[in-house]
Design an enzyme around this catalytic site. Structure first.
Site, mmCIF file in Angstrom:
data_model
loop_
_atom_site.group_PDB
_atom_site.id
_atom_site.type_symbol
_atom_site.label_atom_id
_atom_site.label_comp_id
_atom_site.label_asym_id
_atom_site.label_seq_id
_atom_site.Cartn_x
_atom_site.Cartn_y
_atom_site.Cartn_z
ATOM 1 N N ASP A 46 31.641 64.369 46.801
ATOM 2 C CA ASP A 46 32.844 65.070 47.233
ATOM 3 C C ASP A 46 34.029 64.448 46.496
ATOM 4 O O ASP A 46 34.512 63.386 46.843
ATOM 5 C CB ASP A 46 33.012 64.958 48.748
ATOM 6 N N TYR B 79 35.676 61.436 54.609
ATOM 7 C CA TYR B 79 36.146 62.708 55.159
ATOM 8 C C TYR B 79 35.741 63.829 54.212
ATOM 9 O O TYR B 79 35.877 63.699 53.000
ATOM 10 C CB TYR B 79 37.671 62.688 55.306
ATOM 11 N N LYS C 169 42.424 69.832 45.919
ATOM 12 C CA LYS C 169 43.669 69.108 45.625
ATOM 13 C C LYS C 169 44.188 69.316 44.198
ATOM 14 O O LYS C 169 44.744 70.370 43.910
ATOM 15 C CB LYS C 169 43.507 67.634 46.006
HETATM 16 C C1 PLP Z 1 41.229 66.583 51.359
HETATM 17 C C2 PLP Z 1 39.762 66.427 51.348
HETATM 18 C C3 PLP Z 1 38.906 67.432 51.827
HETATM 19 C C4 PLP Z 1 39.425 68.664 52.513
HETATM 20 O O1 PLP Z 1 40.186 69.460 51.666
HETATM 21 P P1 PLP Z 1 41.182 70.533 52.310
HETATM 22 O O2 PLP Z 1 41.762 71.237 51.127
HETATM 23 O O3 PLP Z 1 42.176 69.754 53.107
HETATM 24 O O4 PLP Z 1 40.362 71.431 53.151
HETATM 25 C C5 PLP Z 1 37.552 67.260 51.673
HETATM 26 N N1 PLP Z 1 37.044 66.172 51.090
HETATM 27 C C6 PLP Z 1 37.825 65.186 50.622
HETATM 28 C C7 PLP Z 1 37.213 64.008 49.965
HETATM 29 C C8 PLP Z 1 39.210 65.278 50.750
HETATM 30 O O5 PLP Z 1 39.974 64.283 50.308
#
Ligand code: PLP
Length: 428
Positions: free
Chosen positions: A240, A145, A268
């Protein structure tokens, strides 16, 4: 039975305001059923809902809260900063401070840009990769994701190398087909994609620790293969690390696997519970970003001082000696306690302080197709039984759990006891 009278009332009201009653879909408890708990407050490893029920929290706001709820140093930093004004749309010393904390302690990037969410960080990183390479196609992996921007809300069709099809309404086919979706942990598919699309591929993006669809740990060998293929075709590799950054060690997965990607995205934890995202790379790459370069990216609240203050306070805690070792010890104590209770029904995967309970026997899982959708019924039962016993997991069996530095050994042992009771009650 858990009393949810106030949560029920609040949810009813919320449904008259928001689609599904929530501002982010997973919060609606759809996959575990029942009414979502409305949270009143949190302190350390605990949260309290509107009905006064108390829980040991392993959701941790889905990852950001590595030091627990309302950590005194973070609260102090936020309130002190907010009292001096919450936003200026002009540079502040705090942006330098957070950047310096990160860059001094992370040899994988040497310039950074702050944004306001993980989605924004990833979206900007993709634009940078396209701007830098002058190419359009991107590779992503099934089960990873990367936020909700158009080109990344895409799933694979059938077959080994397929052009993406959108996994949400509202995404133009023209956008979706610029994304190639490949299975994780599959070198052959990766090689085929590069051989077929060669110099059309701007970048490959991966969660080096895929933690948004179960915990699909990859071998270093696969990540290195990806790294090398990207390098040989002149495509950029984006890690990511919105979840894994500052989580499995201060330098995240890049440090854990000792692999150098071209761009890294964060979110995060970086914001200490406030909305912050970031992307970073070597200086030569980052100079393509406006105002130095021609890749445009901006934000009214980017580098917001209050959010920076929260990030500074949290990362300062993370940098204290032994922080990650202690965290991992606690997480291991938890998973060592739970695994035997699951018997042959399942197991718990863990890396650092991230864990995932999987009801698909005891075998290792490294791609999304290996997850048995029926196993989610068992998670649903477990989730409800744990709520009754004062343990809060994120409300979906595809989501991982997080241990924070605020969890004490006593919290962990109480949690293991709750798991024992819950698993006995649901007879899995
Ligand atoms: C949570 C997450 C996102 C999205 O971040 P948001 O702050 O919710 O927009 C993107 N990539 C990864 C790997 C994530 O865990």
């Amino acid at each position: 039975m858990l009393k949810r009278i106030k949560s029920e009332k609040l949810f009813l009201k919320a449904k008259s305001y928001f689609p599904g009653g929530v501002n982010s879909p997973v919060r609606a408890f759809k996959s575990v059923g029942g009414v979502p708990l409305f949270i009143e407050k949190g302190r350390g490893a605990h949260i309290w809902d509107a009905d006064g029920n108390k829980f040991i929290d392993y959701c941790g706001s889905w990852g950001p809260l590595i030091t627990g709820h309302a950590h005194p140093a973070i609260v102090k930093s936020i309130t002190g900063t907010a009292a001096k004004g919450s936003s200026f749309g002009a540079p502040t010393r705090l942006e330098n401070e957070l950047a310096s904390l990160i860059l001094k302690n992370n040899r994988y990037i040497d310039r950074i840009r702050f944004v306001s969410s993980g989605t924004e960080a990833v979206m900007s990183a993709i634009r940078l990769a396209r701007g830098y390479t002058g190419r359009t196609k991107i590779i992503k992996f099934e089960g990873c994701y990367h936020g909700h921007s158009d080109g990344l809300l895409v799933k694979g069709g059938s077959g080994l190398v397929t052009l993406g099809i959108s996994s949400s309404a509202g995404i133009p086919e023209a956008v979706a087909k610029e994304t190639l979706v490949l299975p994780l942990n599959d070198k052959a598919a990766l090689k085929q994609a590069f051989q077929k699309y060669k110099k059309d591929i701007a970048c490959a993006i991966i969660e080096p620790v895929p933690a948004n669809n179960g915990l699909l740990l990859q071998s270093r060998d696969f990540l290195e293969y990806l790294h090398d293929l990207c390098a040989s075709y002149g495509a950029m590799l984006i890690f990511d690390e919105v979840i894994s950054g500052f989580r499995i060690g201060f330098t995240g997965a890049a440090g854990y696997y000792n692999l150098q990607p071209d761009i890294i995205t964060y979110g995060k934890i970086i914001g200490g519970g406030l909305p912050v995202g970031a992307y970073g790379a070597r200086a030569e790459v980052m100079k393509h970003i406006a105002p130095d370069g021609d890749v445009y990216q901006a934000g009214t609240l980017s580098g917001n001082p209050v959010a920076m203050a929260a990030g500074i306070a949290q990362l300062t805690e993370c940098l204290k000696p032994g922080f990650y070792e202690n965290l991992e010890k606690k997480a291991k104590r938890l998973t060592d306690g739970i695994i035997p209770l699951l018997g042959n029904a399942g197991t718990v995967f863990r890396i650092g302080s991230i864990f995932w309970i999987a009801f698909t026997g005891r075998k290792k899982i490294s791609s999304s197709s290996e997850i048995d959708p029926n196993s989610m019924l068992k998670f649903k039962l477990l989730h409800a039984a744990l709520l009754e016993r004062g343990v809060y997991l994120g409300p979906s069996g595809y989501e991982v759990g997080f241990v924070s530095s605020a969890h004490t050994n006593k919290d962990i042992d109480n949690s293991v006891r709750a798991f024992k009771g819950a698993l006995e009650a649901i007879k899995i």
